[in-house]
Design an enzyme around this catalytic site. Sequence first.
Site, PDB file in Angstrom:
ATOM      1  N   LYS A   1       0.851  -1.016  -0.051  1.00 35.16           N
ATOM      2  CA  LYS A   1      -0.028   0.032   0.072  1.00 35.16           C
ATOM      3  C   LYS A   1       0.922   1.265   0.025  1.00 35.16           C
ATOM      4  O   LYS A   1       0.342   2.472  -0.638  1.00 35.16           O
ATOM      5  CB  LYS A   1      -1.037  -0.183   1.182  1.00 35.16           C
ATOM      6  CG  LYS A   1      -1.989  -1.187   0.783  1.00 35.16           C
ATOM      7  CD  LYS A   1      -2.946  -1.306   2.012  1.00 35.16           C
ATOM      8  CE  LYS A   1      -4.252  -2.323   1.714  1.00 35.16           C
ATOM      9  NZ  LYS A   1      -3.905  -3.818   1.859  1.00 35.16           N
TER      10      LYS A   1
HETATM   11  C1  LIG Z   1      -4.688  -4.712   1.531  1.00 36.73           C
HETATM   12  C2  LIG Z   1      -3.742  -5.852   1.417  1.00 36.73           C
HETATM   13  C3  LIG Z   1      -4.072  -7.018   0.696  1.00 36.73           C
HETATM   14  C4  LIG Z   1      -5.580  -6.757  -0.280  1.00 36.73           C
HETATM   15  O1  LIG Z   1      -5.415  -6.056  -1.184  1.00 36.73           O
HETATM   16  P1  LIG Z   1      -6.861  -5.606  -2.144  1.00 36.73           P
HETATM   17  O2  LIG Z   1      -6.357  -4.395  -2.900  1.00 36.73           O
HETATM   18  O3  LIG Z   1      -7.532  -4.916  -0.836  1.00 36.73           O
HETATM   19  O4  LIG Z   1      -7.464  -6.460  -2.520  1.00 36.73           O
HETATM   20  C5  LIG Z   1      -3.324  -8.089   0.498  1.00 36.73           C
HETATM   21  N1  LIG Z   1      -2.369  -8.163   1.290  1.00 36.73           N
HETATM   22  C6  LIG Z   1      -1.768  -7.440   1.909  1.00 36.73           C
HETATM   23  C7  LIG Z   1      -0.699  -7.667   2.798  1.00 36.73           C
HETATM   24  C8  LIG Z   1      -2.500  -6.172   2.100  1.00 36.73           C
HETATM   25  O5  LIG Z   1      -2.219  -5.038   2.888  1.00 36.73           O
END
Ligand SMILES: *Cc1c(COP(=O)(O)O)cnc(C)c1O
Length: 451
Positions: free
Chosen positions: A96
Site C-alpha cells: 500500500k
Molecule cells: C490490503 C492488502 C491485501 C488486499 O489488497 P486489496 O487491494 O484490498 O485486494 C493483501 N495483502 C496485504 C498485505 C494487504 O495489506
Amino acid sequence: MSFSDAVMAGLARDGGLFLPQRIPDVRDRLADWAKLPYAELAVAVMQPFVDLAPEVLRDLVQRSYKTFAHPEITPVVKVNDVHIVELFHGPTLAFKDVALQFLGNLFAHFLQQNGGELNLVGATSGDTGSAAIHGVRGRERIRIFVMHPRGRVSRSQELQMTSVLDANVHNLAIDGTFDDCQGILKELFNDLAWRDRQRLGSVNSINWARVLAQVVYFFYAGLKVMRETGAKGVRFAVPTGNFGDIFAGWIAQRMGLPIRKLVLATNENDILARFFESGEYRKGTVQATISPSMDIQVASNFERYLYYRVGEDAARLRGMMGDFARSGALKVAPGLDGAIDPLFAAGRGNTAATQATIREFYREANYLLDPHTAVGVHVGRQHLEKDEPMVCLATAHPAKFGDAIREAVGVDVAHHPSLDALAGAKTRVTALPADAAAVRAYVERHTGGAS
Ligand SMILES: *Cc1c(COP(=O)(O)O)cnc(C)c1O
C-alpha cells in the site's frame, strides 16, 4: 471531472466510484517501456490519466519512491516455480506504500496549488492505515483520521499506526470488524453536506489515484519477467481483499499488457472467489484469519469491475448495487459476456494451506512469504501454464506478520529493524464504539468544524 477533482473528492457525490472515461491502448509502447526504471515507467503509465504537467508528475513520482529501501522499488525474484514481485520495500512494509506515498504527495501538491485543507477519513484492516498515515504525517493542511477494528489487526500493524505521534494523525480503534469500519466510512461520505463542511477526502482504495499508482508495478513486473524468460505473456496471482490490487492488474491488461490470467486468491473470506466461480456475489460473515488484510466480505473496488461487466451501463450497475445493499447478493446474468470471466481464475487458501506454503518456501528456498503472499502463491501454483510465467504479488514483508510466520515454520525468523524498533514505543489511540455518530463527533471536535 478532472483527475485532480476526482482525487480530492475520493468518492463521487452519488455514492459511486470514479473511473477514467477512456483506457488508453499502449501496446505499441511496451517495447520502450520494458527498458525503463520504475519511476520513469510510473510517469509513462500514469501520464495519459492525469492532468499534471509531465515535469510535475515526474517530480511527485520521484519524491514518492525515494522513501523505498530498494533501488528497483518493486524488485522481482524467482523462487521455486514462480516469480515474486516484492511490493514491500516502502516505509510500512506493505504494497500500500506504493500508492499512498504517491497519494500523500498528490494531495499536498493540489492543496498547495488551490489552497484549503483536507481531512482524510479512512478505514483499515491493518495495512492501509499505516501506509496512509506515513504518506501524510506531519503535512500542513492535512489531517488524517484512521479507523481500525480494535484487536483485529496484528500488533506490528497497530504499532505502525499508533506510534505516529504527529499532531495531524488520529487513530481510532473501533469496537467492531473491518466491514463495520467501512460501513461507518460510507455513511460519513454519503452525508454530502457534512462531507463538504468537513472537507473530507479519502485514502481508501475507492480513491482512483491509488488504483492508478498500482497499475505501474503490473507493467514493471510483467515486462521484466517477459524479457527475462522470453515469454509472450504472463499470469499474475493476486492475494485479494478489497479488489483494489487485482483491479489495477485488470486495468493493465485492458491497456494492453499481455496478462493471460489474473488469479484471484482469497483466504476463508471467499466472496470474490465464489463470484468468479459462479457469477454470484453473496455476502457471508467475516472470519478472522492469519491474513487479516484480506478478512473482508464486501470488496469496495468490485463495483469498478462490475461496471465494465455490465457493458459500462451505470444505471444498471446502480440497480445491482442497490439490490446488493438490500439483499446481500447480486448475480451477473449468463449471457452478459457470459457469467464467468475467462480472464480470471479464482481459488482460496485456508490457514493450513497458507502455513504449508510458508513452510515449504522457507525450507526449500530459504525464502519467507508473508501469509497474504502465501495465499496468492498457493492459489497461483494451481494455475501454472507452460510459457506463461506466474508472477505472484508479495504484498507484505513477512516481519509484519511475525507471529503467523513463527507458527508456520516453528522458529521466530521474520524480523525487520523498523518493526523491532517499535517495541515499547509511545502510542496514541482513541477507542470508539462501532457507531457513525461517535466517529462523526470525534472528527468534528478535531477539525473545529462542528455545527
Ligand atoms: C490490503 C492488502 C491485501 C488486499 O489488497 P486489496 O487491494 O484490498 O485486494 C493483501 N495483502 C496485504 C498485505 C494487504 O495489506
